[in-house]
Scaffold this motif. Structure first.
Motif, PDB file in Angstrom:
ATOM      1  N   GLU A  35       0.829  -1.204   0.000  1.00  0.00           N
ATOM      2  CA  GLU A  35       0.000   0.000   0.000  1.00  0.00           C
ATOM      3  C   GLU A  35       0.863   1.253   0.000  1.00  0.00           C
ATOM      4  N   ASP A  36       1.952   1.228   0.744  1.00  0.00           N
ATOM      5  CA  ASP A  36       2.882   2.357   0.760  1.00  0.00           C
ATOM      6  C   ASP A  36       3.943   2.093  -0.300  1.00  0.00           C
ATOM      7  N   ALA A  37       3.835   2.809  -1.422  1.00  0.00           N
ATOM      8  CA  ALA A  37       4.734   2.579  -2.563  1.00  0.00           C
ATOM      9  C   ALA A  37       5.950   3.493  -2.542  1.00  0.00           C
ATOM     10  N   GLY A  38       6.203   4.145  -1.423  1.00  0.00           N
ATOM     11  CA  GLY A  38       7.338   5.055  -1.339  1.00  0.00           C
ATOM     12  C   GLY A  38       8.676   4.358  -1.549  1.00  0.00           C
ATOM     13  N   VAL A  39       9.648   5.135  -2.013  1.00  0.00           N
ATOM     14  CA  VAL A  39      11.001   4.633  -2.264  1.00  0.00           C
ATOM     15  C   VAL A  39      12.001   5.659  -1.745  1.00  0.00           C
ATOM     16  N   ALA A  40      13.033   5.184  -1.075  1.00  0.00           N
ATOM     17  CA  ALA A  40      14.125   6.058  -0.632  1.00  0.00           C
ATOM     18  C   ALA A  40      15.438   5.442  -1.102  1.00  0.00           C
ATOM     19  N   PHE A  41      16.212   6.210  -1.841  1.00  0.00           N
ATOM     20  CA  PHE A  41      17.493   5.740  -2.377  1.00  0.00           C
ATOM     21  C   PHE A  41      18.612   6.438  -1.617  1.00  0.00           C
ATOM     22  N   TYR A  42      19.291   5.675  -0.756  1.00  0.00           N
ATOM     23  CA  TYR A  42      20.387   6.200   0.050  1.00  0.00           C
ATOM     24  C   TYR A  42      21.714   5.875  -0.634  1.00  0.00           C
ATOM     25  N   PHE A  43      22.637   6.839  -0.628  1.00  0.00           N
ATOM     26  CA  PHE A  43      23.926   6.612  -1.277  1.00  0.00           C
ATOM     27  C   PHE A  43      24.922   7.671  -0.812  1.00  0.00           C
ATOM     28  N   GLU A  44      26.185   7.415  -1.100  1.00  0.00           N
ATOM     29  CA  GLU A  44      27.230   8.404  -0.866  1.00  0.00           C
ATOM     30  C   GLU A  44      27.755   8.883  -2.209  1.00  0.00           C
ATOM     31  N   LEU A  45      27.817  10.186  -2.375  1.00  0.00           N
ATOM     32  CA  LEU A  45      28.397  10.793  -3.572  1.00  0.00           C
ATOM     33  C   LEU A  45      29.669  11.510  -3.157  1.00  0.00           C
ATOM     34  N   ASP A  46      30.788  11.034  -3.665  1.00  0.00           N
ATOM     35  CA  ASP A  46      32.094  11.590  -3.294  1.00  0.00           C
ATOM     36  C   ASP A  46      32.267  11.628  -1.781  1.00  0.00           C
ATOM     37  N   GLY A  47      31.773  10.576  -1.115  1.00  0.00           N
ATOM     38  CA  GLY A  47      31.967  10.436   0.321  1.00  0.00           C
ATOM     39  C   GLY A  47      30.926  11.104   1.193  1.00  0.00           C
ATOM     40  N   ARG A  48      29.965  11.822   0.608  1.00  0.00           N
ATOM     41  CA  ARG A  48      28.938  12.500   1.404  1.00  0.00           C
ATOM     42  C   ARG A  48      27.609  11.754   1.281  1.00  0.00           C
ATOM     43  N   PRO A  49      26.908  11.554   2.414  1.00  0.00           N
ATOM     44  CA  PRO A  49      25.642  10.809   2.367  1.00  0.00           C
ATOM     45  C   PRO A  49      24.516  11.640   1.765  1.00  0.00           C
ATOM     46  N   HIS A  50      23.728  11.005   0.911  1.00  0.00           N
ATOM     47  CA  HIS A  50      22.581  11.651   0.277  1.00  0.00           C
ATOM     48  C   HIS A  50      21.395  10.695   0.294  1.00  0.00           C
ATOM     49  N   VAL A  51      20.224  11.258   0.077  1.00  0.00           N
ATOM     50  CA  VAL A  51      19.030  10.429  -0.084  1.00  0.00           C
ATOM     51  C   VAL A  51      18.082  11.115  -1.058  1.00  0.00           C
ATOM     52  N   LEU A  52      17.549  10.326  -1.974  1.00  0.00           N
ATOM     53  CA  LEU A  52      16.489  10.766  -2.881  1.00  0.00           C
ATOM     54  C   LEU A  52      15.264   9.924  -2.562  1.00  0.00           C
ATOM     55  N   ALA A  53      14.152  10.578  -2.288  1.00  0.00           N
ATOM     56  CA  ALA A  53      12.945   9.851  -1.895  1.00  0.00           C
ATOM     57  C   ALA A  53      11.769  10.297  -2.752  1.00  0.00           C
ATOM     58  N   CYS A  54      10.909   9.347  -3.091  1.00  0.00           N
ATOM     59  CA  CYS A  54       9.740   9.673  -3.908  1.00  0.00           C
ATOM     60  C   CYS A  54       8.575   8.764  -3.536  1.00  0.00           C
ATOM     61  N   ASP A  55       7.412   9.365  -3.321  1.00  0.00           N
ATOM     62  CA  ASP A  55       6.180   8.594  -3.120  1.00  0.00           C
ATOM     63  C   ASP A  55       5.021   9.242  -3.869  1.00  0.00           C
ATOM     64  N   ARG A  56       5.358   9.991  -4.925  1.00  0.00           N
ATOM     65  CA  ARG A  56       4.325  10.699  -5.684  1.00  0.00           C
ATOM     66  C   ARG A  56       3.454   9.740  -6.492  1.00  0.00           C
ATOM     67  N   TRP A  57       4.026   8.587  -6.878  1.00  0.00           N
ATOM     68  CA  TRP A  57       3.319   7.658  -7.758  1.00  0.00           C
ATOM     69  C   TRP A  57       2.822   6.448  -6.982  1.00  0.00           C
ATOM     70  N   ASP A  58       1.843   5.748  -7.548  1.00  0.00           N
ATOM     71  CA  ASP A  58       1.163   4.700  -6.780  1.00  0.00           C
ATOM     72  C   ASP A  58       1.795   3.317  -6.897  1.00  0.00           C
ATOM     73  N   THR A  59       2.958   3.209  -7.545  1.00  0.00           N
ATOM     74  CA  THR A  59       3.676   1.936  -7.559  1.00  0.00           C
ATOM     75  C   THR A  59       5.131   2.173  -7.173  1.00  0.00           C
ATOM     76  N   VAL A  60       5.720   1.172  -6.553  1.00  0.00           N
ATOM     77  CA  VAL A  60       7.141   1.243  -6.206  1.00  0.00           C
ATOM     78  C   VAL A  60       7.979   1.428  -7.465  1.00  0.00           C
ATOM     79  N   TYR A  61       7.591   0.742  -8.530  1.00  0.00           N
ATOM     80  CA  TYR A  61       8.368   0.774  -9.767  1.00  0.00           C
ATOM     81  C   TYR A  61       8.420   2.188 -10.353  1.00  0.00           C
ATOM     82  N   ASP A  62       7.285   2.880 -10.333  1.00  0.00           N
ATOM     83  CA  ASP A  62       7.265   4.238 -10.872  1.00  0.00           C
ATOM     84  C   ASP A  62       8.065   5.194 -10.006  1.00  0.00           C
ATOM     85  N   ASN A  63       8.051   4.993  -8.702  1.00  0.00           N
ATOM     86  CA  ASN A  63       8.835   5.869  -7.828  1.00  0.00           C
ATOM     87  C   ASN A  63      10.332   5.634  -8.006  1.00  0.00           C
TER      88      ASN A  63
END
Length: 212
Positions: A88-116
């Motif tokens: 039911e909760d199709a949100g996605v959070a992508f955690y990663f380090e870019l050049d050693g710094r932690p980042h996160v991109l998160a999306c739950d605008r769409w109704d499927t995990v795949y689209d997010n």
């Protein structure tokens, strides 16, 4: 250059302080006229992560975790040992380090995990364009996605405190048992709040990483 390793993260660990979408929109992304699958959506993300690093250079993106409410394998396929129903909760959070710094991109605008997942891939492509056109380098482009607590937010509790454990010196069985007990009470469908569930999910991911 081989594909980067993206670890699966389950359940969804939504970034602290990030607002949630109340009514996700219907699926948007397509491949050959068909709706995306987990495999095709993840392939888009892998492609964009690959393109951040120039061929022959050391990886700029490391320690990647794709956090969702779907159990999937390192190969990017859905775990066949669990339910195939979409969460039911199709949100996605992508955690990663870019050049050693932690980042996160998160999306739950769409109704499927795949689209997010595909939306996050499209966002990375757009940010890469800033560097390509000389407007900003990638570190500047990703500056708004540094994985830090929001201003004024209380300090995060340690994972063992969230899980009600005496400390970090515990077994994986202890962690799993306490998580299952708390999840039964803190899930929004069981009367818990979204904030409680997100905190528990994040603590569980941190605990599993600490007690490998």
């Amino acid at each position: 250059m081989s594909d980067p390793k993206i670890e699966p993260g389950y359940p969804l660990a939504w970034p602290q302080g990030r607002p949630r979408t109340r009514k996700p929109a219907p699926a948007l992304f397509r491949k050959d006229g068909r709706r995306l699958t987990l495999t095709t959506a993840r392939a888009r993300l892998v492609e964009q992560v690959n393109m951040i690093t120039q061929r022959g250079q050391p990886w700029r993106v490391r320690n990647m975790v794709l956090s969702t409410n779907i159990r999937f394998t390192l190969a990017g396929t859905r775990d066949q040992n669990v339910s195939r129903r979409d969460p039911e909760d199709a949100g996605v959070a992508f955690y990663f380090e870019l050049d050693g710094r932690p980042h996160v991109l998160a999306c739950d605008r769409w109704d499927t995990v795949y689209d997010n997942i595909a939306a996050i891939a499209a966002h990375i492509e757009a940010l890469r364009g800033q560097e390509r056109w000389g407007v900003a380098d990638l570190r500047q482009a990703f500056a708004g996605h540094v994985a830090l607590p929001p201003p004024g937010a209380p300090p995060e509790r340690s994972w063992w405190k969230v899980l009600g454990l005496p400390g970090a010196d515990v077994s994986r069985n202890d962690i799993d048992a306490m998580y299952r007990r708390l999840a039964a009470r803190r899930h929004p469908d069981a009367g818990g709040t979204r904030e409680q569930w997100d905190e528990l999910a994040a603590a569980y991911e941190a605990a599993k990483a600490a007690v490998a």
